[in-house]
Design a protein around this motif. Structure first.
Motif, PDB file in Angstrom:
ATOM      1  N   ALA A  25     111.842  18.787  89.876  1.00 60.67           N
ATOM      2  CA  ALA A  25     113.231  18.450  89.577  1.00 60.67           C
ATOM      3  C   ALA A  25     113.532  18.877  88.145  1.00 60.67           C
ATOM      4  O   ALA A  25     112.634  18.929  87.301  1.00 60.67           O
ATOM      5  N   GLU A  26     114.777  19.170  87.882  1.00 57.13           N
ATOM      6  CA  GLU A  26     115.162  19.621  86.543  1.00 57.13           C
ATOM      7  C   GLU A  26     115.556  18.480  85.621  1.00 57.13           C
ATOM      8  O   GLU A  26     115.524  18.622  84.407  1.00 57.13           O
ATOM      9  N   SER A  27     115.957  17.338  86.196  1.00 57.05           N
ATOM     10  CA  SER A  27     116.403  16.240  85.345  1.00 57.05           C
ATOM     11  C   SER A  27     115.985  14.903  85.941  1.00 57.05           C
ATOM     12  O   SER A  27     115.579  14.816  87.100  1.00 57.05           O
ATOM     13  N   ALA A  28     116.138  13.875  85.141  1.00 53.19           N
ATOM     14  CA  ALA A  28     115.783  12.527  85.566  1.00 53.19           C
ATOM     15  C   ALA A  28     116.722  12.005  86.642  1.00 53.19           C
ATOM     16  O   ALA A  28     116.436  10.983  87.266  1.00 53.19           O
ATOM     17  N   ASP A  29     117.826  12.684  86.905  1.00 53.38           N
ATOM     18  CA  ASP A  29     118.752  12.267  87.958  1.00 53.38           C
ATOM     19  C   ASP A  29     118.044  12.193  89.308  1.00 53.38           C
ATOM     20  O   ASP A  29     118.421  11.402  90.170  1.00 53.38           O
ATOM     21  N   ALA A  30     117.005  12.993  89.487  1.00 55.12           N
ATOM     22  CA  ALA A  30     116.265  13.001  90.754  1.00 55.12           C
ATOM     23  C   ALA A  30     115.631  11.646  91.035  1.00 55.12           C
ATOM     24  O   ALA A  30     115.469  11.269  92.197  1.00 55.12           O
ATOM     25  N   SER A  32     116.823   8.842  90.950  1.00 58.32           N
ATOM     26  CA  SER A  32     117.716   7.907  91.628  1.00 58.32           C
ATOM     27  C   SER A  32     117.498   7.935  93.141  1.00 58.32           C
ATOM     28  O   SER A  32     117.857   6.999  93.836  1.00 58.32           O
ATOM     29  N   LEU A  39     108.935  16.350  86.541  1.00 61.86           N
ATOM     30  CA  LEU A  39     110.006  16.669  85.597  1.00 61.86           C
ATOM     31  C   LEU A  39     109.503  17.581  84.489  1.00 61.86           C
ATOM     32  O   LEU A  39     108.338  17.483  84.084  1.00 61.86           O
ATOM     33  N   ALA A  43     112.725  16.378  79.863  1.00 61.36           N
ATOM     34  CA  ALA A  43     113.349  15.370  80.730  1.00 61.36           C
ATOM     35  C   ALA A  43     112.481  14.130  80.802  1.00 61.36           C
ATOM     36  O   ALA A  43     112.983  12.997  80.764  1.00 61.36           O
ATOM     37  N   LEU A  47     113.265   9.993  79.141  1.00 64.20           N
ATOM     38  CA  LEU A  47     113.393   8.821  80.008  1.00 64.20           C
ATOM     39  C   LEU A  47     113.222   7.542  79.195  1.00 64.20           C
ATOM     40  O   LEU A  47     112.431   7.496  78.253  1.00 64.20           O
TER      41      LEU A  47
END
Length: 177
Positions: A25-30, A32, A39, A43, A47
């Motif tokens: 994943a590219e960002s911590a949004d994953a 969720s 990461l 990223a 966190l």
């Protein structure tokens, strides 16, 4: 004219091929969503510390050759996986990071090789403590499907993975198959 295709990537461990539970994943949004995510270093570092602690079982970090291992050393207990990139066969900095993770920092999570994992590098990676490999090289895929990891049977230097001493010299090591 045909468009170039992305090579198939399969996950291999010393016990054989298996499904990959992890996604890059590219960002911590994953985080969720459900699942396990690898990461990029920045990223991961951005966190919230509590998020890192609570998401340990589903959190990994990817290090590029130029990334400093020291940036995650104090956070290793918050990781289940460290993925070390091999973007080109001529860049071996990730070999050193893998060995340091095991021998100096005693990291017990998965150490994964990504990128250009080649036939002649696999045996050395195994000796350094790598235990997961994202394989796309067709020659290596074929050899692993045949159960052949390659390598030499006798070594002259110890590594992170202990090996029995060989005959006559205390520094000679014998490969365990």
């Amino acid at each position: 004219m045909t468009e170039p295709t992305t090579p198939e990537i399969r996950l291999w461990t010393p016990t054989g091929f298996r499904e990959d539970e992890w996604a890059h994943a590219e960002s911590a949004d994953a985080l969720s969503g459900n699942g396990r995510f690898i990461l990029p270093l920045q990223a991961f570092l951005h966190l919230d510390p509590e998020v890192r602690r609570s998401a340990k079982e589903r959190l990994g970090v990817a290090l590029q050759p130029g990334d400093q291992l020291e940036k995650i050393v104090d956070l290793l207990e918050q990781l289940s996986l460290v993925a070390l990139a091999f973007p080109a066969f001529s860049d071996g900095r990730s070999f050193s990071k893998g060995e340091l993770l095991r021998s100096r920092y005693h990291f017990e999570g998965a150490v994964r090789a990504t990128g250009q994992v080649l036939v002649d590098q696999l045996p050395h990676m195994l000796r350094l403590g790598f235990d997961e490999f994202e394989i796309s090289n067709p020659v290596l895929l074929k050899r692993l499907e045949e159960g052949r990891t390659g390598g030499l049977g006798l070594y002259y230097q110890p590594t992170a993975v202990p090996e029995p001493k060989g005959p006559k010299y205390s520094w000679r090591r014998v490969r365990v198959s």
